[in-house]
Design a protein around this motif. Sequence first.
Motif, PDB file in Angstrom:
ATOM      1  N   THR A 162       0.850  -1.208   0.000  1.00 24.77           N
ATOM      2  CA  THR A 162       0.000   0.000   0.000  1.00 24.77           C
ATOM      3  C   THR A 162       0.882   1.253   0.000  1.00 24.77           C
ATOM      4  OG1 THR A 162      -1.655  -1.196   1.267  1.00 24.77           O
ATOM      5  CG2 THR A 162      -1.858   1.202   1.238  1.00 24.77           C
ATOM      6  N   ALA A 163       1.924   1.235   0.839  1.00 31.14           N
ATOM      7  CA  ALA A 163       2.772   2.423   0.965  1.00 31.14           C
ATOM      8  C   ALA A 163       3.576   2.692  -0.299  1.00 31.14           C
ATOM      9  CB  ALA A 163       3.702   2.256   2.168  1.00 31.14           C
ATOM     10  N   SER A 164       3.990   1.631  -1.008  1.00 33.21           N
ATOM     11  CA  SER A 164       4.860   1.835  -2.183  1.00 33.21           C
ATOM     12  C   SER A 164       4.094   2.010  -3.487  1.00 33.21           C
ATOM     13  CB  SER A 164       5.814   0.644  -2.334  1.00 33.21           C
ATOM     14  OG  SER A 164       6.640   0.570  -1.200  1.00 33.21           O
ATOM     15  N   ALA A 165       2.786   1.760  -3.472  1.00 31.49           N
ATOM     16  CA  ALA A 165       2.018   1.811  -4.736  1.00 31.49           C
ATOM     17  C   ALA A 165       2.070   3.197  -5.376  1.00 31.49           C
ATOM     18  CB  ALA A 165       0.571   1.398  -4.489  1.00 31.49           C
ATOM     19  N   LYS A 166       2.339   4.208  -4.562  1.00 35.12           N
ATOM     20  CA  LYS A 166       2.349   5.572  -5.128  1.00 35.12           C
ATOM     21  C   LYS A 166       3.415   5.743  -6.222  1.00 35.12           C
ATOM     22  CE  LYS A 166       5.235   7.769  -1.575  1.00 35.12           C
ATOM     23  NZ  LYS A 166       5.130   7.172  -0.241  1.00 35.12           N
ATOM     24  N   TYR A 167       4.510   4.959  -6.134  1.00 35.28           N
ATOM     25  CA  TYR A 167       5.556   5.070  -7.161  1.00 35.28           C
ATOM     26  C   TYR A 167       5.015   4.594  -8.510  1.00 35.28           C
ATOM     27  CZ  TYR A 167       8.635   5.719  -3.202  1.00 35.28           C
ATOM     28  OH  TYR A 167       9.213   6.203  -2.072  1.00 35.28           O
ATOM     29  N   ILE A 168       4.306   3.475  -8.462  1.00 34.34           N
ATOM     30  CA  ILE A 168       3.757   2.910  -9.707  1.00 34.34           C
ATOM     31  C   ILE A 168       2.683   3.864 -10.241  1.00 34.34           C
ATOM     32  CG2 ILE A 168       2.692   0.841 -10.732  1.00 34.34           C
ATOM     33  CD1 ILE A 168       5.333   0.361  -9.218  1.00 34.34           C
ATOM     34  N   ALA A 169       1.854   4.366  -9.298  1.00 39.04           N
ATOM     35  CA  ALA A 169       0.721   5.202  -9.706  1.00 39.04           C
ATOM     36  C   ALA A 169       1.171   6.513 -10.335  1.00 39.04           C
ATOM     37  CB  ALA A 169      -0.180   5.473  -8.505  1.00 39.04           C
ATOM     38  N   SER A 170       2.406   6.950 -10.034  1.00 36.60           N
ATOM     39  CA  SER A 170       2.815   8.237 -10.607  1.00 36.60           C
ATOM     40  C   SER A 170       3.798   8.075 -11.773  1.00 36.60           C
ATOM     41  CB  SER A 170       3.404   9.144  -9.521  1.00 36.60           C
ATOM     42  OG  SER A 170       4.416   8.442  -8.847  1.00 36.60           O
ATOM     43  N   ALA A 171       3.938   6.854 -12.287  1.00 39.26           N
ATOM     44  CA  ALA A 171       4.810   6.634 -13.457  1.00 39.26           C
ATOM     45  C   ALA A 171       3.940   6.639 -14.727  1.00 39.26           C
ATOM     46  CB  ALA A 171       5.551   5.300 -13.320  1.00 39.26           C
ATOM     47  N   PRO A 172       4.020   7.723 -15.547  1.00 44.48           N
ATOM     48  CA  PRO A 172       3.088   7.882 -16.683  1.00 44.48           C
ATOM     49  C   PRO A 172       3.040   6.691 -17.635  1.00 44.48           C
ATOM     50  CG  PRO A 172       4.393   9.868 -16.379  1.00 44.48           C
ATOM     51  CD  PRO A 172       4.955   8.849 -15.453  1.00 44.48           C
ATOM     52  N   LYS A 173       4.228   6.154 -18.002  1.00 44.48           N
ATOM     53  CA  LYS A 173       4.249   5.074 -18.995  1.00 44.48           C
ATOM     54  C   LYS A 173       3.628   3.796 -18.433  1.00 44.48           C
ATOM     55  CE  LYS A 173       6.750   6.566 -22.678  1.00 44.48           C
ATOM     56  NZ  LYS A 173       5.984   7.812 -22.760  1.00 44.48           N
ATOM     57  N   VAL A 174       3.846   3.592 -17.133  1.00 46.21           N
ATOM     58  CA  VAL A 174       3.255   2.410 -16.487  1.00 46.21           C
ATOM     59  C   VAL A 174       1.727   2.564 -16.476  1.00 46.21           C
ATOM     60  CG1 VAL A 174       3.120   1.087 -14.342  1.00 46.21           C
ATOM     61  CG2 VAL A 174       5.295   2.075 -15.055  1.00 46.21           C
ATOM     62  N   ARG A 175       1.275   3.761 -16.153  1.00 43.78           N
ATOM     63  CA  ARG A 175      -0.176   4.010 -16.147  1.00 43.78           C
ATOM     64  C   ARG A 175      -0.760   3.739 -17.527  1.00 43.78           C
ATOM     65  NH1 ARG A 175      -2.053   6.323 -11.511  1.00 43.78           N
ATOM     66  NH2 ARG A 175      -4.119   6.245 -12.426  1.00 43.78           N
ATOM     67  N   GLU A 176      -0.042   4.222 -18.552  1.00 44.94           N
ATOM     68  CA  GLU A 176      -0.519   4.040 -19.932  1.00 44.94           C
ATOM     69  C   GLU A 176      -0.748   2.568 -20.220  1.00 44.94           C
ATOM     70  OE1 GLU A 176       1.878   5.307 -23.528  1.00 44.94           O
ATOM     71  OE2 GLU A 176       1.574   7.200 -22.458  1.00 44.94           O
ATOM     72  N   LYS A 177       0.251   1.766 -19.825  1.00 47.24           N
ATOM     73  CA  LYS A 177       0.178   0.323 -20.107  1.00 47.24           C
ATOM     74  C   LYS A 177      -0.958  -0.318 -19.301  1.00 47.24           C
ATOM     75  CE  LYS A 177       1.887  -3.411 -21.801  1.00 47.24           C
ATOM     76  NZ  LYS A 177       2.551  -4.542 -21.675  1.00 47.24           N
ATOM     77  N   LEU A 178      -1.102   0.112 -18.055  1.00 40.33           N
ATOM     78  CA  LEU A 178      -2.162  -0.482 -17.228  1.00 40.33           C
ATOM     79  C   LEU A 178      -3.550  -0.094 -17.751  1.00 40.33           C
ATOM     80  CD1 LEU A 178      -0.691  -0.255 -13.615  1.00 40.33           C
ATOM     81  CD2 LEU A 178      -0.904  -2.245 -15.086  1.00 40.33           C
ATOM     82  N   VAL A 179      -3.674   1.139 -18.237  1.00 35.91           N
ATOM     83  CA  VAL A 179      -4.963   1.564 -18.814  1.00 35.91           C
ATOM     84  C   VAL A 179      -5.274   0.698 -20.045  1.00 35.91           C
ATOM     85  CG1 VAL A 179      -6.095   3.446 -20.076  1.00 35.91           C
ATOM     86  CG2 VAL A 179      -4.996   3.916 -17.892  1.00 35.91           C
ATOM     87  N   GLU A 180      -4.238   0.421 -20.822  1.00 27.61           N
ATOM     88  CA  GLU A 180      -4.416  -0.442 -22.003  1.00 27.61           C
ATOM     89  C   GLU A 180      -4.927  -1.823 -21.571  1.00 27.61           C
ATOM     90  OE1 GLU A 180      -0.855  -0.054 -24.512  1.00 27.61           O
ATOM     91  OE2 GLU A 180      -1.163  -2.202 -24.892  1.00 27.61           O
ATOM     92  N   MET A 181      -4.321  -2.355 -20.490  1.00 26.25           N
ATOM     93  CA  MET A 181      -4.747  -3.673 -19.989  1.00 26.25           C
ATOM     94  C   MET A 181      -6.194  -3.610 -19.485  1.00 26.25           C
ATOM     95  SD  MET A 181      -1.206  -4.677 -18.029  1.00 26.25           S
ATOM     96  CE  MET A 181      -1.748  -6.078 -17.096  1.00 26.25           C
ATOM     97  N   GLN A 182      -6.540  -2.473 -18.868  1.00 27.30           N
ATOM     98  CA  GLN A 182      -7.917  -2.334 -18.352  1.00 27.30           C
ATOM     99  C   GLN A 182      -8.913  -2.339 -19.513  1.00 27.30           C
ATOM    100  OE1 GLN A 182      -7.330   1.323 -16.157  1.00 27.30           O
ATOM    101  NE2 GLN A 182      -5.909   0.282 -14.795  1.00 27.30           N
ATOM    102  N   ARG A 183      -8.553  -1.644 -20.601  1.00 24.87           N
ATOM    103  CA  ARG A 183      -9.463  -1.612 -21.760  1.00 24.87           C
ATOM    104  C   ARG A 183      -9.575  -2.996 -22.383  1.00 24.87           C
ATOM    105  NH1 ARG A 183      -6.963   3.966 -23.960  1.00 24.87           N
ATOM    106  NH2 ARG A 183      -8.141   5.362 -22.620  1.00 24.87           N
ATOM    107  N   GLN A 184      -8.447  -3.713 -22.387  1.00 21.71           N
ATOM    108  CA  GLN A 184      -8.458  -5.074 -22.920  1.00 21.71           C
ATOM    109  C   GLN A 184      -9.385  -5.953 -22.086  1.00 21.71           C
ATOM    110  OE1 GLN A 184      -7.024  -5.937 -25.808  1.00 21.71           O
ATOM    111  NE2 GLN A 184      -8.255  -7.761 -25.422  1.00 21.71           N
ATOM    112  N   PHE A 185      -9.275  -5.793 -20.782  1.00 16.61           N
ATOM    113  CA  PHE A 185     -10.125  -6.561 -19.850  1.00 16.61           C
ATOM    114  C   PHE A 185     -11.600  -6.272 -20.177  1.00 16.61           C
ATOM    115  CE2 PHE A 185     -12.265  -7.617 -15.935  1.00 16.61           C
ATOM    116  CZ  PHE A 185     -11.509  -8.631 -15.360  1.00 16.61           C
ATOM    117  N   ALA A 186     -11.923  -4.985 -20.358  1.00 21.21           N
ATOM    118  CA  ALA A 186     -13.319  -4.593 -20.616  1.00 21.21           C
ATOM    119  C   ALA A 186     -13.794  -5.092 -21.979  1.00 21.21           C
ATOM    120  CB  ALA A 186     -13.460  -3.076 -20.543  1.00 21.21           C
TER     121      ALA A 186
END
Length: 438
Positions: A95-119
């Motif tokens: 929980t404490a370290s998730a902020k690093y992942i959450a503020s990395a733009p390219k990682v967010r981009e990829k995760l959003v892509e995975m979310q759209r794929q899931f949907a």
Amino acid sequence: MANLIITIDGPAASGKSTIARMLAERLDASFLDTGAMYRAVTLAAMQARIDMSNERELLDVLNQKKFQFAAKDSKMMASIDGIDVTDGIRTPEVTASAKYIASAPKVREKLVEMQRQFAADEEKIVTEGRDQGTVAFPNACLKFYLTATPAERARRRAIEEGQTTRDQIEQIQREIEERDASDQSRSVGPMKPADDAIVVDTTDLSVEEVVEKILEYAEGRIYRLPKMLWPRFARWLCKVFCRTFFRLHPQGRENIPDYGPLVLICNHQSFLDPVFCGIFVKRPLYYLARDTLFRGLFGKLLVSIQTIPVKRGEADLPAMRTVIGKLKQGNGVCLFPEGTRTSDGKITAFKPGFGLLCRRGNAAVVPVLIDGAFETWPRHKKLFSIGGSIFIQYGKCIPASEVKKMDDRQLAEFLTDTLRKMQNDCRLKQGKEPYSYG
Ligand code: DC
């Protein structure tokens, strides 16, 4: 993409996960907890002992490991390289370290892509997180943003974790406020309500009350119109009428999405086309008709079957706004972009104005071909003839995201060509001469 997408965003401990899960259950929809994705990448990065502030290294972890997520028994299951981490991603360290992942733009981009794929693989989905309505699914049918005071969220989290002394609650509240600040201040995908989100303050509400409130909105938006009896009865009457006087050949009804903004683009051969187009569509449809028809009893009838008056020969902005509003609420609208009935059976080039309505209404588009109606009731005849064959074909659905890639002219040309092709295929199958479109 799923036909029905409901997004629930909001800060930590606002009750998003519980509510999204319960809502998904009630709507028989799939469920996605996107926080689990950020947590899983955090755990993988911790296991790999990389520098969490180095985006390149984070991306490598994301690309090299195999992450899998699935909603099972109202829980978000997560695995990394086949190893179940459903519980491992819920530790205070993650929980404490998730902020690093959450503020990395390219990682967010990829995760959003995975979310759209899931949907994309689900028919209906309730998805929760911080940026679902703003970034991942800006065209979602319904968006909610849950809030509650930090003190109330800390109280809920404290009960969940069995840490109920005053000091512990205050400590939890401080952590929650820190996470809020970090979630709100990042440059990419910051936590905020989408412009069209419904904000629900859950501070004084129980989980059940929130779910009921959300369902009330959802039913209002998604299910109210189908429940209106008169338009359904009118459609049934029209069907009986059409089946009595004509031989109907519907095709491709499976191409019509059940939910979400939809524009049916239809060629225009006869006065009966709106009826032919609508009788096989099992969701409420709005129509446009020229305003001079809205007089007396007939006018009232048109209004009652969801027809919107439009002024001819000018850009009727209020009517356009009404159509866009209806689309944004997730309704279907049937349009005839030739503007008038054909004089020879052929499809005249579509006027491009409807493109704006489709784009502004975030609508998917289904081309609808009507053939045989011209022979049955051509322009110059006062009455239709009985017994003719009417072909009604619903073409492949063009998702809103594809529609938006075309400008008005391109969309009009594309749909004119599509319908002309569908028409000639249909005529050839009937043994009729195809039309020449030069
Ligand atoms: O909702 P949660 O506490 O499980 O989220 C874990 C972390 O992921 C949290 O730091 C916020 C972040 N997150 C995000 O940035 N965007 C999302 N869509 C979901 C979660």
